[in-house]
Design an enzyme around this catalytic site. Structure first.
Site, PDB file in Angstrom:
ATOM      1  N   TYR A  33       0.824  -1.207   0.000  1.00  0.00           N
ATOM      2  CA  TYR A  33       0.000   0.000   0.000  1.00  0.00           C
ATOM      3  C   TYR A  33       0.853   1.249   0.000  1.00  0.00           C
ATOM      4  CZ  TYR A  33       0.956   0.960   4.959  1.00  0.00           C
ATOM      5  OH  TYR A  33       1.564   1.269   6.148  1.00  0.00           O
ATOM      6  N   ARG A  52       7.922   3.961  -4.949  1.00  0.00           N
ATOM      7  CA  ARG A  52       8.049   2.949  -3.891  1.00  0.00           C
ATOM      8  C   ARG A  52       6.992   1.854  -4.060  1.00  0.00           C
ATOM      9  NH1 ARG A  52       7.903   4.900   2.173  1.00  0.00           N
ATOM     10  NH2 ARG A  52       5.707   5.151   1.632  1.00  0.00           N
ATOM     11  N   ARG A 101      -7.316 -20.623  -1.718  1.00  0.00           N
ATOM     12  CA  ARG A 101      -6.265 -20.463  -0.713  1.00  0.00           C
ATOM     13  C   ARG A 101      -5.141 -21.491  -0.882  1.00  0.00           C
ATOM     14  NH1 ARG A 101      -4.561 -21.857   4.302  1.00  0.00           N
ATOM     15  NH2 ARG A 101      -3.717 -20.161   5.568  1.00  0.00           N
ATOM     16  N   LYS A 148       6.504  -2.081   1.694  1.00  0.00           N
ATOM     17  CA  LYS A 148       5.377  -1.463   2.406  1.00  0.00           C
ATOM     18  C   LYS A 148       4.176  -2.410   2.359  1.00  0.00           C
ATOM     19  CE  LYS A 148       3.333   3.089   3.202  1.00  0.00           C
ATOM     20  NZ  LYS A 148       3.501   3.084   4.652  1.00  0.00           N
ATOM     21  N   GLU A 181      12.509   2.429  13.714  1.00  0.00           N
ATOM     22  CA  GLU A 181      11.642   3.507  13.214  1.00  0.00           C
ATOM     23  C   GLU A 181      10.387   3.530  14.064  1.00  0.00           C
ATOM     24  OE1 GLU A 181      10.162   2.566   9.225  1.00  0.00           O
ATOM     25  OE2 GLU A 181      10.423   0.447   9.683  1.00  0.00           O
ATOM     26  N   LEU A 206      11.404   0.948   6.715  1.00  0.00           N
ATOM     27  CA  LEU A 206      10.776   1.446   5.491  1.00  0.00           C
ATOM     28  C   LEU A 206      11.458   2.766   5.150  1.00  0.00           C
ATOM     29  CD1 LEU A 206       8.333   0.977   3.515  1.00  0.00           C
ATOM     30  CD2 LEU A 206       7.241   2.807   4.809  1.00  0.00           C
TER      31      LEU A 206
HETATM   32  N1  PDD Z   1       3.153   5.029   7.262  1.00  0.00           N
HETATM   33  N2  PDD Z   1       7.876   3.708   8.622  1.00  0.00           N
HETATM   34  C1  PDD Z   1       6.724   3.009   8.669  1.00  0.00           C
HETATM   35  C2  PDD Z   1       6.743   1.674   9.347  1.00  0.00           C
HETATM   36  C3  PDD Z   1       5.557   3.541   8.085  1.00  0.00           C
HETATM   37  O1  PDD Z   1       4.414   2.824   8.124  1.00  0.00           O
HETATM   38  C4  PDD Z   1       5.598   4.815   7.472  1.00  0.00           C
HETATM   39  C5  PDD Z   1       4.399   5.434   6.817  1.00  0.00           C
HETATM   40  C6  PDD Z   1       6.830   5.516   7.457  1.00  0.00           C
HETATM   41  C7  PDD Z   1       6.968   6.852   6.806  1.00  0.00           C
HETATM   42  O2  PDD Z   1       6.926   6.746   5.408  1.00  0.00           O
HETATM   43  P1  PDD Z   1       6.408   7.934   4.482  1.00  0.00           P
HETATM   44  O3  PDD Z   1       7.228   9.133   4.827  1.00  0.00           O
HETATM   45  O4  PDD Z   1       6.637   7.455   3.119  1.00  0.00           O
HETATM   46  O5  PDD Z   1       4.940   8.129   4.836  1.00  0.00           O
HETATM   47  C8  PDD Z   1       7.947   4.925   8.026  1.00  0.00           C
HETATM   48  C9  PDD Z   1       1.945   5.541   6.625  1.00  0.00           C
HETATM   49  C10 PDD Z   1       1.794   7.014   6.747  1.00  0.00           C
HETATM   50  C11 PDD Z   1       0.744   4.762   7.134  1.00  0.00           C
HETATM   51  O6  PDD Z   1       0.884   3.556   7.269  1.00  0.00           O
HETATM   52  O7  PDD Z   1      -0.314   5.349   7.363  1.00  0.00           O
END
Ligand code: PDD
Length: 294
Positions: A33, A52, A101, A148, A181, A206
């Site tokens: 996503y 990405r 499945r 992601k 993170e 990520l």
């Molecule tokens: N999340 N690390 C993780 C584990 C994340 O899920 C996200 C983003 C980031 C930051 O990535 P970016 O700058 O590309 O948004 C880092 C999104 C916002 C979410 O899951 O809602």
């Protein structure tokens, strides 16, 4: 409630938008996503997010859901327009599709593509400018955090734990004691010498699109940075801390595990970068890609 959701070629009333029970996203979390912020009708960092998305799909040998990026961008803009989103987010999810499945990848399945939007009344930067508290917690995720993936249960557990502790975000800690993170953001600190520190992009985090833009903006502004792991102890003793994500931009962190960071107020560099990113998102920056409306 938004009016429409996009599901596999159709703009459906949001309440009727469904995917099949044997969708592999539902059965195996076999999907990826992106979340892209819409600010004043502009898609912030759109190119980075779509790059990405392609990378995540490639890592999982998943087919692209649309013939071209232009077609995908057109659908994003159409949904945003139909839902009247001026400030908010667009959420894109791609799964491997519907198949009986079986763990192995099915050979001829069409990917599922879903998009939804959400309005945001207040801009996230203004709401979070006073700084937030974070707590640390063990990082219990898998080892391909660079993808992601929609498999977000560890992050959901972490966010819930943080909320119950009265904190905004959870900072996850690897077995070696370094912070990876946030549950849905990247983690940063500032050293006594005013150097930004954020973890280098490996499979352990990520690689945030906001993170990458903030690094570019820091370089433009002559702010030094290091990409390396840092420990919980180093973070607690840091001059400043902050987090970045598409939905929170640059948000100062003023407390870690109940301990005050710096003087307890948003740090100077965090505020400066927050401002710089805000301007970048608003399009007042040479690098920004203006939203191309159909
Ligand atoms: N999340 N690390 C993780 C584990 C994340 O899920 C996200 C983003 C980031 C930051 O990535 P970016 O700058 O590309 O948004 C880092 C999104 C916002 C979410 O899951 O809602």
């Amino acid at each position: 409630m938004p009016r429409y959701a996009y599901v596999n070629g159709q703009y459906l009333p949001h309440r009727d938008a469904m995917v099949h029970v044997e969708d592999r996203g539902f059965q195996f979390a076999d999907g990826v996503y992106e979340v892209v912020t819409v600010q004043d009708g502009r898609l912030v960092d759109e190119e980075g997010h779509l790059n990405r998305l392609n990378r995540s799909l490639g890592e999982l040998q998943m087919a692209s859901p649309m013939a071209s990026r232009t077609a995908l961008e057109l659908v994003m803009r159409t949904l945003i327009r139909r839902n009247g989103v001026v400030n908010g987010i667009i959420y894109l999810q791609v799964t491997r599709g519907v198949a009986p499945r079986d763990f192995r990848y099915p050979s001829r399945t069409k990917p599922t593509l879903v998009m939804t939007t959400r309005h945001m009344d207040l801009n996230p930067v203004a709401r979070l400018e006073r700084g937030v508290a974070v707590i640390t917690m063990p990082d219990i995720r898998w080892k391909r955090r660079d993808i992601k993936s929609v498999a977000l249960l560890p992050q959901a557990m972490g966010k819930q734990m943080a909320a119950e502790a009265g904190a905004f975000e959870g900072w996850m800690v690897d077995d070696d004691g370094t912070i990876t993170e946030g549950c849905s953001s990247n983690a940063w600190i500032v050293t006594d010498d005013n150097v930004l520190v954020t973890r280098e992009p490996t499979t352990r985090i990520l690689n945030g699109i906001t993170r990458q833009s903030v690094l570019r903006l820091a370089a433009d502004e002559g702010i030094g940075f290091e990409e390396r792991p840092f420990s919980v102890a180093e973070a607690r003793a840091a001059k400043e801390a902050f987090l970045t994500s598409a939905t929170t931009y640059v948000t100062p962190v003023t407390q870690i595990d109940g301990e005050t960071i710096g003087d307890g107020l948003p740090g100077r560099l965090a505020r400066r970068l927050r401002q710089a990113y805000w301007q970048y998102a608003a399009g007042d920056h040479a690098d920004v890609q203006a939203a191309k409306g159909p």
